[in-house]
Design an enzyme around this catalytic site. Structure first.
Site, PDB file in Angstrom:
ATOM      1  N   LYS A  53       3.339 -10.891  -3.255  1.00 23.86           N
ATOM      2  CA  LYS A  53       3.055 -12.227  -2.724  1.00 23.86           C
ATOM      3  C   LYS A  53       3.902 -13.295  -3.420  1.00 23.86           C
ATOM      4  CE  LYS A  53      -1.500 -10.627  -1.404  1.00 23.86           C
ATOM      5  NZ  LYS A  53      -2.962 -10.680  -1.510  1.00 23.86           N
ATOM      6  N   GLN A  97      -7.638 -12.336  -5.357  1.00 21.35           N
ATOM      7  CA  GLN A  97      -7.252 -10.961  -5.045  1.00 21.35           C
ATOM      8  C   GLN A  97      -8.482 -10.039  -5.148  1.00 21.35           C
ATOM      9  OE1 GLN A  97      -4.112 -10.172  -4.026  1.00 21.35           O
ATOM     10  NE2 GLN A  97      -4.789  -8.091  -3.685  1.00 21.35           N
ATOM     11  N   ASP A 120      -6.406 -16.497   3.303  1.00 15.89           N
ATOM     12  CA  ASP A 120      -6.749 -15.097   3.626  1.00 15.89           C
ATOM     13  C   ASP A 120      -7.640 -15.025   4.872  1.00 15.89           C
ATOM     14  OD1 ASP A 120      -5.454 -13.308   1.961  1.00 15.89           O
ATOM     15  OD2 ASP A 120      -7.024 -13.307   0.414  1.00 15.89           O
TER      16      ASP A 120
HETATM   17  C1  BQF Z   1       4.326  -1.475   2.431  1.00 13.96           C
HETATM   18  C2  BQF Z   1      -4.290  -4.478   0.106  1.00 13.96           C
HETATM   19  C3  BQF Z   1      -6.011  -2.797   0.139  1.00 13.96           C
HETATM   20  C4  BQF Z   1      -6.845  -3.593  -0.639  1.00 13.96           C
HETATM   21  C5  BQF Z   1      -6.404  -4.839  -1.055  1.00 13.96           C
HETATM   22  C6  BQF Z   1       3.965  -3.806   1.625  1.00 13.96           C
HETATM   23  C7  BQF Z   1       1.872  -4.476   0.661  1.00 13.96           C
HETATM   24  C8  BQF Z   1       1.425  -3.179   0.775  1.00 13.96           C
HETATM   25  C9  BQF Z   1       2.227  -2.201   1.343  1.00 13.96           C
HETATM   26  C10 BQF Z   1       0.985  -5.541   0.110  1.00 13.96           C
HETATM   27  C11 BQF Z   1      -2.969  -4.985   0.427  1.00 13.96           C
HETATM   28  C12 BQF Z   1      -2.032  -4.174   1.254  1.00 13.96           C
HETATM   29  C13 BQF Z   1      -2.549  -6.210  -0.076  1.00 13.96           C
HETATM   30  C14 BQF Z   1       3.492  -2.518   1.755  1.00 13.96           C
HETATM   31  C15 BQF Z   1      -1.161  -6.762   0.123  1.00 13.96           C
HETATM   32  C16 BQF Z   1      -0.845  -4.984   1.732  1.00 13.96           C
HETATM   33  O1  BQF Z   1       5.555  -1.611   2.534  1.00 13.96           O
HETATM   34  O2  BQF Z   1       3.750  -0.503   2.929  1.00 13.96           O
HETATM   35  C17 BQF Z   1       3.157  -4.791   1.091  1.00 13.96           C
HETATM   36  O3  BQF Z   1       1.391  -6.222  -0.800  1.00 13.96           O
HETATM   37  N1  BQF Z   1      -0.279  -5.759   0.644  1.00 13.96           N
HETATM   38  C18 BQF Z   1      -3.483  -6.973  -0.843  1.00 13.96           C
HETATM   39  O4  BQF Z   1      -3.180  -8.057  -1.300  1.00 13.96           O
HETATM   40  O5  BQF Z   1      -4.711  -6.487  -1.094  1.00 13.96           O
HETATM   41  C19 BQF Z   1      -5.134  -5.277  -0.688  1.00 13.96           C
HETATM   42  C20 BQF Z   1      -4.755  -3.235   0.523  1.00 13.96           C
END
Ligand code: BQF
Length: 283
Positions: A53, A97, A120
């Protein structure tokens, strides 16, 4: 021929559009959009996501702040940081988060976030507005899924959309947004009888359950569009989705890869929402 739905390309397009919007807002109003991210503890997944992020903010010209709190921080202390950022004029978007440590009430923390800064889209007011189709911040992962489908030429209206998983972050809101886009929607979950009978009828199949290779070739309709919102590690430590990608590939019409699919869109749509929050603060 199967289409790989390219999250890398489409998320880069979104971020380029956001970067242009940020430049325009800066030029016209002198406002730089600002995002604050609060992370509690050192969950390895969360650490990576927060870094993604921050990097996306740097790419799009959005100011970002990371607030790191120890895993044993009190709920009270976390809430007072949320209240302080709610009132900080540099900050237009604010997120905590997830997941949070067990001693903290997640719902209570989310509810403390100023609705106008809830990029969000997790506060009850935002969720309610989404459900009735009013203006709101759309939750980033489901919104990213809709944009992926739209920009890769997958028609949604009139299609049978099946969602596997009913989380508040992916499955439930994805169902609402697909419905708003005129799909006929079915939500499947752990108590669903004969999952394969449902998934096998899906023109659009969205999966977010956290089970590697849960969806196999025998469970999908030929030519379907498959959206894999799962992020798991397999036995070799490799990141894989919930869908048996190689197994279903030749049968389906289009599919999102993991990594490089939905996850990238989640982060891109967060940038989109942060720009929107700053634009609204400007008027
Ligand atoms: C990719 C998230 C579960 C629980 C809390 C790129 C992200 C992930 C994968 C990423 C996620 C999942 C995020 C890929 C943010 C997505 O290339 O496959 C980016 O940064 N995410 C989160 O903030 O909290 C989570 C999944």
């Amino acid at each position: 021929m199967t289409t790989v739905i390219d999250g890398r390309k489409i998320s880069a397009e979104i971020k380029a559009e956001v970067a242009a919007g940020v430049e325009k807002l800066k030029a016209e109003s002198g406002i730089t959009p600002g995002l604050a991210v609060i992370i509690v503890g050192e969950d390895p997944g969360s650490t990576i996501y927060v870094r993604n992020k921050e990097k996306a903010c740097a790419e799009t010209g959005i100011y970002s702040e990371k607030h790191e709190l120890p895993a044993d921080v009190s709920e009270e202390e976390l809430l007072s940081l949320v209240y302080r950022l709610n009132d900080d004029p540099k900050i237009h978007g604010l997120l905590v988060q997830l997941p949070l440590p067990k001693h903290i009430d997640e719902d209570k923390v989310i509810d403390a976030i100023e609705v106008k800064k809830d990029v969000d889209g997790f506060t009850p007011v935002n969720v309610g507005n989404m459900l009735i189709g009013k203006e709101c911040f759309l939750p980033c992962t489901p919104h990213g899924i809709i944009v992926l489908l739209q920009r890769s030429g997958v028609e949604i209206a009139g299609k049978d959309a099946v969602i596997v998983g009913r989380s508040n972050i992916v499955g439930k809101p994805a169902a609402v947004l697909l419905l708003q886009n005129n799909a006929t929607v079915t939500i499947c979950h752990s108590k669903t009888k004969d999952l394969a009978a449902h998934t096998g009828r899906a023109d659009i199949l969205v999966v977010g359950i956290g089970q590697p290779k849960m969806i196999t070739a025998d469970m999908v309709k030929a030519g379907a569009a498959i959206v894999d919102a799962g992020i798991n590690r397999n036995e070799e430590g490799k990141v894989v989705g919930d869908v048996d990608y190689d197994g279903v590939f030749d049968k389906v019409g289009a599919i999102t890869p993991v990594p490089g699919g939905v996850g990238l869109m989640t982060v891109a749509m967060l940038m989109f929402n942060t720009l929107e929050a700053a634009k609204r603060a400007a008027v």
